[in-house]
Design an enzyme around this catalytic site. Structure first.
Site, PDB file in Angstrom:
ATOM      1  N   GLY A  10       0.840  -1.196   0.000  1.00 14.88           N
ATOM      2  CA  GLY A  10       0.000   0.000   0.000  1.00 14.88           C
ATOM      3  C   GLY A  10       0.871   1.240   0.000  1.00 14.88           C
ATOM      4  CG  ASP A 127      -1.810  -0.613   8.589  1.00 15.87           C
ATOM      5  OD1 ASP A 127      -2.574   0.346   8.416  1.00 15.87           O
ATOM      6  OD2 ASP A 127      -1.870  -1.667   7.920  1.00 15.87           O
ATOM      7  CG  MET A 169      -7.237   2.144   6.144  1.00 11.80           C
ATOM      8  SD  MET A 169      -6.056   2.392   4.812  1.00 11.80           S
ATOM      9  CE  MET A 169      -7.130   2.157   3.394  1.00 11.80           C
ATOM     10  N   GLY A 170      -6.446  -0.283   9.529  1.00 14.55           N
ATOM     11  CA  GLY A 170      -5.781  -1.088  10.563  1.00 14.55           C
ATOM     12  C   GLY A 170      -6.388  -2.473  10.561  1.00 14.55           C
ATOM     13  NE  ARG A 265     -26.927  10.383   8.748  1.00 10.72           N
ATOM     14  CZ  ARG A 265     -28.166  10.241   9.232  1.00 10.72           C
ATOM     15  NH1 ARG A 265     -28.433   9.267  10.101  1.00 10.72           N
ATOM     16  NH2 ARG A 265     -29.124  11.070   8.873  1.00 10.72           N
TER      17      ARG A 265
HETATM   18  O1  F6P Z   1      -1.420  -1.949   4.890  1.00  9.54           O
HETATM   19  C1  F6P Z   1      -1.857  -0.660   4.689  1.00  9.54           C
HETATM   20  C2  F6P Z   1      -3.341  -0.616   4.426  1.00  9.54           C
HETATM   21  O2  F6P Z   1      -3.681   0.738   4.219  1.00  9.54           O
HETATM   22  C3  F6P Z   1      -4.231  -1.244   5.489  1.00  9.54           C
HETATM   23  O3  F6P Z   1      -4.460  -0.424   6.602  1.00  9.54           O
HETATM   24  C4  F6P Z   1      -5.480  -1.541   4.702  1.00  9.54           C
HETATM   25  O4  F6P Z   1      -6.222  -2.596   5.276  1.00  9.54           O
HETATM   26  C5  F6P Z   1      -4.949  -1.930   3.373  1.00  9.54           C
HETATM   27  O5  F6P Z   1      -3.671  -1.328   3.245  1.00  9.54           O
HETATM   28  C6  F6P Z   1      -5.823  -1.525   2.222  1.00  9.54           C
HETATM   29  O6  F6P Z   1      -5.286  -2.029   1.060  1.00  9.54           O
HETATM   30  P1  F6P Z   1      -5.701  -1.598  -0.425  1.00  9.54           P
HETATM   31  O7  F6P Z   1      -5.013  -0.316  -0.721  1.00  9.54           O
HETATM   32  O8  F6P Z   1      -5.203  -2.711  -1.255  1.00  9.54           O
HETATM   33  O9  F6P Z   1      -7.183  -1.421  -0.449  1.00  9.54           O
END
Ligand code: F6P
Length: 341
Positions: A10, A127, A169-170, A265
Site C-alpha cells: 500500500g 499501520d 484503517m488497521g 452515522r
Molecule cells: O497496509 C496498509 C493498508 O492501508 C491497510 O491499513 C489496509 O487494510 C490496506 O492497506 C488496504 O489495502 P488496499 O489499498 O489494497 O485497499
C-alpha cells in the site's frame, strides 16, 4: 556501483522522501547509479525500470504516493519468479536493492536476501505494525488526517445530536484508531487486538448522550465484536493472502441506532488516510531511513532493515523485523479506556 530501489504494498506518505534521500546520497556522496523499479516487486520481475538521477527526485520530498508506483506482487507466487527477478537484476547490472515496504514487501526482501539477492529494507506503513522499529513513516500523517476528520465530524455530530462512528484503517493493529482516537477525544475506541462488546459500546454511547454530548466512536477496520469475525469488503485475496476489510463502522452505527433510538452515522475514512503530503515528522523520518539505507548498502550490510529506536536509526535483521506484527499492547489500550463513555 548500481543500486535498485522499489516501493511495494500500500502506498504511504513519505515514500518519495525515501527515494529522494537514497538518490541524493547514493549519487552525490558515493557516485552510484540509481535505478528505480516500477510497481513494487513487479518491476524487477518484468524489467519495468525508471532511471533515477538528481533531476528525477527534485520537488518530490513533499509529494504523496510514490513516483515509482506500487503493487502487491509476490515473486514467490509467480512460476520461476525468483529466477526471473535475478536475471533482470543481472541484465541491468544492479548490485544491490533497497526495498521500501511493509511486512509483505519486506518478507519477500528477507527471502530474496536468503536466496542470494543483496537487499536492504526500509519500513513503511501507515499501520505502524512492523516489528523492530518504534515507528514507520506514514503513520504520523495518517493519524493527523484521521484526527482532523474526528475534529470536523464532532461539530456536525453535536449540531445534530447524532452518534458518529469513524472507521479507520488497521487490519490487525489498532495504532491509527488508538492514536487518532486519543488525539481526537473519542468516547469509544475499538481495535482489532481487543474484541468488543456491543452492549458496552451502547452503554458508553447512552452515557455520552445523557451528558448532552454527541458520542464519537473510532473503530479500526479489523475490530471484531465479541464472538464475531472480521467484516469483509470482499472475500477476494491479494498475492499475500489478505482479504479486503470494511463494514464494521456501518454495522456498528446501525446497531447503535437500533439499540439507542438515536440517529447514528458512519464515515469510512479509507484511502484518504494514505493520500497527500506527508507531515514534517514523516518527511524527516523517511529521509533519515533513506540515508541510513544507503549507509547499509555502502557497508555491504545486507539482509537488514533500518529502524527507529528512540531517536536513533539502527539496523535490525529483516528476519527479526518481519517475524511478528507489532500490535497494540493491551495496557496501552487500557490507558485510553479512562476516556470512554
Ligand atoms: O497496509 C496498509 C493498508 O492501508 C491497510 O491499513 C489496509 O487494510 C490496506 O492497506 C488496504 O489495502 P488496499 O489499498 O489494497 O485497499
Amino acid at each position: 556501483m548500481r543500486i535498485g530501489v522499489l516501493t511495494g504494498g500500500g502506498d504511504c506518505p513519505g515514500l518519495n522522501a525515501v527515494i529522494r534521500a537514497v538518490v541524493r546520497k547514493g549519487v552525490e556522496v558515493h557516485g552510484w547509479d540509481v535505478l528505480g523499479f516500477r510497481n513494487g516487486w513487479r518491476g524487477p520481475l518484468e524489467g519495468l525500470t525508471k532511471q533515477l538521477g538528481l533531476d528525477e527526485v527534485e520537488d518530490i520530498l513533499t509529494r504523496g504516493g510514490t513516483i515509482l508506483g506500487s503493487s502487491r506482487t509476490n515473486p514467490y507466487r509467480v512460476e520461476g519468479g525468483v529466477d526471473k527477478l535475478k536475471a533482470v537484476l543481472a541484465e541491468h547490472g544492479v548490485d544491490a536493492l533497497v526495498a521500501i515496504g511493509g511486512e509483505d514487501t519486506l518478507g519477500v526482501a528477507k527471502r530474496l536476501n536468503e536466496d542470494g539477492v543483496p537487499v536492504v529494507g526500509v519500513p513503511k506503513t501507515i499501520d505502524n505494525d512492523l516489528g523492530a522499529t518504534d515507528y514507520t513513516f506514514g503513520f504520523d500523517t495518517a493519524v493527523h488526517i484521521a484526527t482532523e476528520a474526528i475534529d470536523r465530524l464532532r461539530t456536525t455530530a453535536e449540531s445534530h445530536h447524532r452518534a458518529l462512528v469513524i472507521e479507520v484503517m488497521g487490519r490487525h493493529a489498532g495504532w491509527i484508531a488508538l492514536h487518532s482516537g486519543v488525539a481526537g477525544g473519542a468516547n469509544v475506541i475499538l481495535v482489532p487486538e481487543r474484541p468488543f462488546s456491543v452492549d458496552k459500546v451502547v452503554q458508553w454511547v447512552r452515557r455520552r448522550f445523557e451528558r448532552q454530548y454527541a458520542p464519537i466512536i473510532v473503530v479500526a477496520e479489523g475490530a471484531v465484536p465479541d464472538g464475531g469475525t472480521e467484516m469483509l469488503h470482499s472475500g477476494e485475496k491479494d498475492a499475500f493472502g489478505h482479504v479486503r476489510l470494511g463494514g464494521v463502522g456501518t454495522w456498528l452505527a446501525e446497531e447503535i441506532a437500533e439499540r439507542t433510538g438515536k440517529e447514528s452515522r458512519a464515515v469510512v475514512l479509507g484511502h484518504v488516510q494514505r493520500g497527500g503530503t506527508p507531515t514534517a515528522y514523516d518527511r524527516v523520518l523517511a529521509t533519515r531511513f533513506g540515508l541510513h539505507a544507503v549507509d547499509a548498502v555502502h557497508d555491504g550490510d545486507f539482509g537488514v532493515m533500518v529502524a527507529l529506536r528512540g531517536t536513533d536509526i539502527v539496523r535490525v535483521r529483516l528476519a527479526e523485523a518481519t517475524s511478528a506484527l507489532k500490535t497494540v499492547p493491551l495496557e496501552r489500550y487500557a490507558e485510553a479506556e479512562v476516556f470512554f463513555g
